[in-house]
Design a protein around this motif. Structure first.
Motif, mmCIF file in Angstrom:
data_model
loop_
_atom_site.group_PDB
_atom_site.id
_atom_site.type_symbol
_atom_site.label_atom_id
_atom_site.label_comp_id
_atom_site.label_asym_id
_atom_site.label_seq_id
_atom_site.Cartn_x
_atom_site.Cartn_y
_atom_site.Cartn_z
ATOM 1 N N ARG A 78 0.573 -1.166 -0.091
ATOM 2 C CA ARG A 78 -0.572 -0.260 -0.377
ATOM 3 C C ARG A 78 0.604 1.239 0.051
ATOM 4 N NH1 ARG A 78 -2.774 1.826 4.928
ATOM 5 N NH2 ARG A 78 -1.806 0.378 5.527
ATOM 6 N N ARG A 79 0.663 2.326 -1.521
ATOM 7 C CA ARG A 79 1.711 3.283 -1.618
ATOM 8 C C ARG A 79 3.292 3.194 -1.527
ATOM 9 N NH1 ARG A 79 1.001 8.077 2.461
ATOM 10 N NH2 ARG A 79 2.301 6.552 3.875
ATOM 11 N N ALA A 80 3.510 2.164 -1.535
ATOM 12 C CA ALA A 80 4.634 2.018 -1.991
ATOM 13 C C ALA A 80 5.834 2.567 -2.922
ATOM 14 C CB ALA A 80 5.143 0.082 -2.123
ATOM 15 N N GLU A 81 4.612 2.935 -3.874
ATOM 16 C CA GLU A 81 4.994 3.549 -4.961
ATOM 17 C C GLU A 81 5.595 4.901 -4.587
ATOM 18 O OE1 GLU A 81 4.428 4.498 -9.871
ATOM 19 O OE2 GLU A 81 2.569 3.439 -8.550
ATOM 20 N N GLU A 82 4.504 5.424 -3.407
ATOM 21 C CA GLU A 82 4.356 7.066 -3.465
ATOM 22 C C GLU A 82 5.856 7.031 -2.411
ATOM 23 O OE1 GLU A 82 1.644 9.748 -0.333
ATOM 24 O OE2 GLU A 82 1.061 8.475 -1.465
ATOM 25 N N GLN A 83 6.121 6.268 -1.454
ATOM 26 C CA GLN A 83 7.169 6.172 -0.124
ATOM 27 C C GLN A 83 8.019 5.948 -1.456
ATOM 28 O OE1 GLN A 83 6.772 2.966 2.239
ATOM 29 N NE2 GLN A 83 8.729 3.807 3.063
ATOM 30 N N ALA A 84 8.314 5.079 -2.633
ATOM 31 C CA ALA A 84 9.563 4.627 -2.942
ATOM 32 C C ALA A 84 10.149 6.353 -3.970
ATOM 33 C CB ALA A 84 9.916 3.942 -4.015
ATOM 34 N N PHE A 85 9.073 6.749 -3.898
ATOM 35 C CA PHE A 85 9.743 8.796 -5.110
ATOM 36 C C PHE A 85 9.591 9.235 -3.495
ATOM 37 C CE2 PHE A 85 8.568 12.550 -6.471
ATOM 38 C CZ PHE A 85 9.214 12.289 -7.993
ATOM 39 N N GLN A 86 9.274 9.290 -2.552
ATOM 40 C CA GLN A 86 9.091 10.569 -1.296
ATOM 41 C C GLN A 86 10.248 10.358 -0.850
ATOM 42 O OE1 GLN A 86 5.605 9.937 1.094
ATOM 43 N NE2 GLN A 86 4.879 11.231 -0.100
ATOM 44 N N VAL A 87 11.547 8.912 -0.755
ATOM 45 C CA VAL A 87 12.836 8.216 0.269
ATOM 46 C C VAL A 87 13.608 8.604 -1.042
ATOM 47 C CG1 VAL A 87 14.228 6.484 1.079
ATOM 48 C CG2 VAL A 87 11.551 7.493 1.534
ATOM 49 N N PHE A 88 13.840 8.162 -1.923
ATOM 50 C CA PHE A 88 14.800 8.403 -3.042
ATOM 51 C C PHE A 88 14.604 9.019 -4.357
ATOM 52 C CE2 PHE A 88 14.522 3.857 -1.139
ATOM 53 C CZ PHE A 88 15.565 3.696 -0.582
ATOM 54 N N TRP A 89 13.538 8.943 -4.708
ATOM 55 C CA TRP A 89 13.162 10.731 -5.759
ATOM 56 C C TRP A 89 12.995 9.392 -7.353
ATOM 57 C CZ3 TRP A 89 15.956 15.336 -8.052
ATOM 58 C CH2 TRP A 89 14.644 15.778 -8.272
ATOM 59 N N ARG A 90 12.573 8.215 -7.719
ATOM 60 C CA ARG A 90 12.448 7.776 -8.440
ATOM 61 C C ARG A 90 11.568 6.328 -8.644
ATOM 62 N NH1 ARG A 90 18.642 4.447 -7.507
ATOM 63 N NH2 ARG A 90 19.384 6.536 -6.422
ATOM 64 N N ARG A 91 10.450 6.604 -9.598
ATOM 65 C CA ARG A 91 10.183 5.594 -10.112
ATOM 66 C C ARG A 91 10.069 4.094 -9.409
ATOM 67 N NH1 ARG A 91 10.501 1.969 -14.420
ATOM 68 N NH2 ARG A 91 12.159 3.220 -15.825
#
Length: 142
Positions: A78-91
């Motif tokens: 849940r919200r893994a895509e959003e979390q990965a973008f917020q932490v690593f600034w990547r898709r």
């Protein structure tokens, strides 16, 4: 006393000297376990460490920044895509991709037990001396 950068051959030891080494490239791969804990109570200050490590591992090639690949595991999707973008600034790329069938999870394939035999386990007991009147014994469980 001045520190020497070499020593002569002595007995069986060969002669040696120090050699300058070019700077090493930073790591190309970061494995991030428990990604979902970064923002939780056990997290690392909302991803500040991850951001710093990502910055320190970035280097330049022909004027372009080269960032390390990050492989992260998480217990939640849940919200893994959003979390990965917020932490690593990547898709985000999910691996393995979800299958078309619930019985095929990439790691295991669910089979009909009436068509395929179950697992068989084999144990060999070979102590090298008589064991309950037998030299060797073989046991099978199903």
């Amino acid at each position: 006393m001045k520190e020497a950068n070499s020593h002569p051959r002595r007995g069986a030891a060969v002669a040696a000297k120090t050699v300058d080494v070019l700077p090493l490239r930073p790591p190309d791969l970061i494995i991030q376990d428990e990604l979902h804990l970064i923002a939780g109570p056990l997290g690392s200050l909302m991803g500040l460490y991850e951001t710093a490590i990502d910055h320190l591992c970035t280097w330049e090639l022909q004027g372009q920044p080269v960032r390390p690949k990050v492989v992260a595991s998480t217990a939640t999707v849940r919200r893994a895509e959003e979390q990965a973008f917020q932490v690593f600034w990547r898709r985000l790329e999910v691996f393995p991709p979800p299958g078309l069938d619930a019985g095929d999870s990439f790691f295991a394939l669910q089979r009909d037990p009436s068509q395929v035999a179950g697992r068989r386990y084999l144990g060999v007991c070979a102590p090298g001396r008589a064991y309950q009147g037998r030299r060797n014994s073989v046991c099978m469980w199903r």
